[in-house]
Design an enzyme around this catalytic site. Structure first.
Site, short mmCIF file in Angstrom:
data_model
loop_
_atom_site.label_atom_id
_atom_site.label_comp_id
_atom_site.label_asym_id
_atom_site.label_seq_id
_atom_site.Cartn_x
_atom_site.Cartn_y
_atom_site.Cartn_z
N GLY A 1 1.96 0.28 0.49
CA GLY A 1 0.64 -0.36 0.59
C GLY A 1 -0.40 0.53 -0.05
CD GLN B 1 -4.75 4.54 0.34
OE1 GLN B 1 -4.34 3.39 0.41
NE2 GLN B 1 -3.98 5.57 0.63
CB CYS C 1 -1.55 8.04 4.59
SG CYS C 1 -2.98 7.35 3.73
CG LEU C 2 0.72 6.49 -1.06
CD1 LEU C 2 0.55 5.34 -2.04
CD2 LEU C 2 1.92 7.35 -1.44
CG HIS D 1 -1.64 2.74 7.14
ND1 HIS D 1 -1.16 3.98 7.53
CD2 HIS D 1 -2.13 2.94 5.88
CE1 HIS D 1 -1.38 4.86 6.56
NE2 HIS D 1 -1.96 4.26 5.54
CD GLU D 2 -2.27 0.05 3.22
OE1 GLU D 2 -3.27 0.61 2.75
OE2 GLU D 2 -1.15 0.59 3.24
CG HIS E 1 -6.72 3.31 3.98
ND1 HIS E 1 -6.99 4.66 3.86
CD2 HIS E 1 -5.37 3.20 4.00
CE1 HIS E 1 -5.84 5.33 3.81
NE2 HIS E 1 -4.85 4.47 3.90
O1 GNR Z 1 3.52 4.16 1.64
C1 GNR Z 1 3.11 4.10 2.78
N1 GNR Z 1 3.99 4.10 3.81
C2 GNR Z 1 3.64 3.81 5.12
C3 GNR Z 1 4.57 4.11 6.10
C4 GNR Z 1 4.28 3.83 7.43
C5 GNR Z 1 3.08 3.24 7.77
C6 GNR Z 1 2.14 2.98 6.80
C7 GNR Z 1 2.42 3.24 5.48
S1 GNR Z 1 1.25 2.86 4.25
C8 GNR Z 1 1.66 4.09 3.05
C9 GNR Z 1 0.84 3.90 1.80
C10 GNR Z 1 -0.62 4.13 2.13
O2 GNR Z 1 -1.11 5.21 2.29
N2 GNR Z 1 -1.36 3.06 2.28
O3 GNR Z 1 -2.66 3.18 2.62
NI NI Z 2 -2.78 5.01 3.76
#
Ligand code: GNR
Ligand code: NI
Length: 188
Positions: A46, A51, A113-114, A155-156, A159
């Protein structure tokens, strides 16, 4: 299309509350395509627009499940030979998403998270929810989410509010995670 730079902690832009998308134009479609390219290149599932430095309520998700219908692929690396199941591309775009009736029941998932590279920690979130969103043409959709999709979209959506998964940890665990990241960066 272009791979864009992913912002990482402690970049203050990650704390921005992103603005609603009001214009569904070609620039929005190009940004979404760039976000997919950036996310695939970084092996993420995601990515939210902030980001890549764009403070708008746009996010992309592709959980890339293994494709059971495809032939296993041969693969060679590091001297050993093995096969793996190819991934099926399932790109999804969410514009101006809203969470509706989050379940009371929580689910724990080890998140990454990236923007917080190489750090993983358990986060509790509602196990299921409904999401209402617009597509790149401005058309509205609504769907029930469960499993990793429910976790990932929450999670997204964090952000979009300037919140990172480490903000859900205790102060001690968060500071340990950030120290570990500093150490990994110095070693690299
Ligand atoms: O790649 C991602 N893996 C992930 C693993 C568990 C819960 C959420 C994520 S999202 C993350 C990519 C990211 O940072 N998205 O904002
Ligand atoms: Ni993230």
């Amino acid at each position: 299309m272009a791979i864009r730079e992913i912002l990482e902690v402690p970049d203050a832009r990650l704390k921005t509350v992103s603005k609603p998308v009001e214009t569904f134009d070609e620039a929005l479609k190009t940004l979404a395509a760039d976000m997919f390219e950036t996310m695939y290149a970084a092996d993420g599932i995601g990515l939210a627009a902030i980001q890549v430095g764009e403070p708008i309520r746009l996010l992309v998700i592709d959980l890339q499940p293994e494709d059971p219908d495809a032939e296993p692929e041969e693969c060679d690396h590091g001297g050993h030979h093995h096969t793996h199941q190819p991934l099926k591309k399932e790109p999804r775009v969410f514009v101006n998403p809203v969470i509706l009736d989050p379940a009371e029941e929580l689910n724990t998932y080890q998140e990454g998270c990236l923007s917080v590279p190489e750090i993983y920690a358990d986060v509790e979130r509602p196990k299921t929810c409904r999401v209402r969103w617009q597509d790149l043409d401005g058309k509205f959709h609504e769907e029930a989410m469960e499993g990793i999709m429910a976790t990932c979209i929450q999670h997204e959506m964090d952000h979009l509010e300037g919140i990172l998964f480490i903000d859900h940890l205790s102060r001690l665990k968060r500071s340990m995670a950030l120290k570990k990241l500093e150490k990994l960066r110095k070693a690299a």
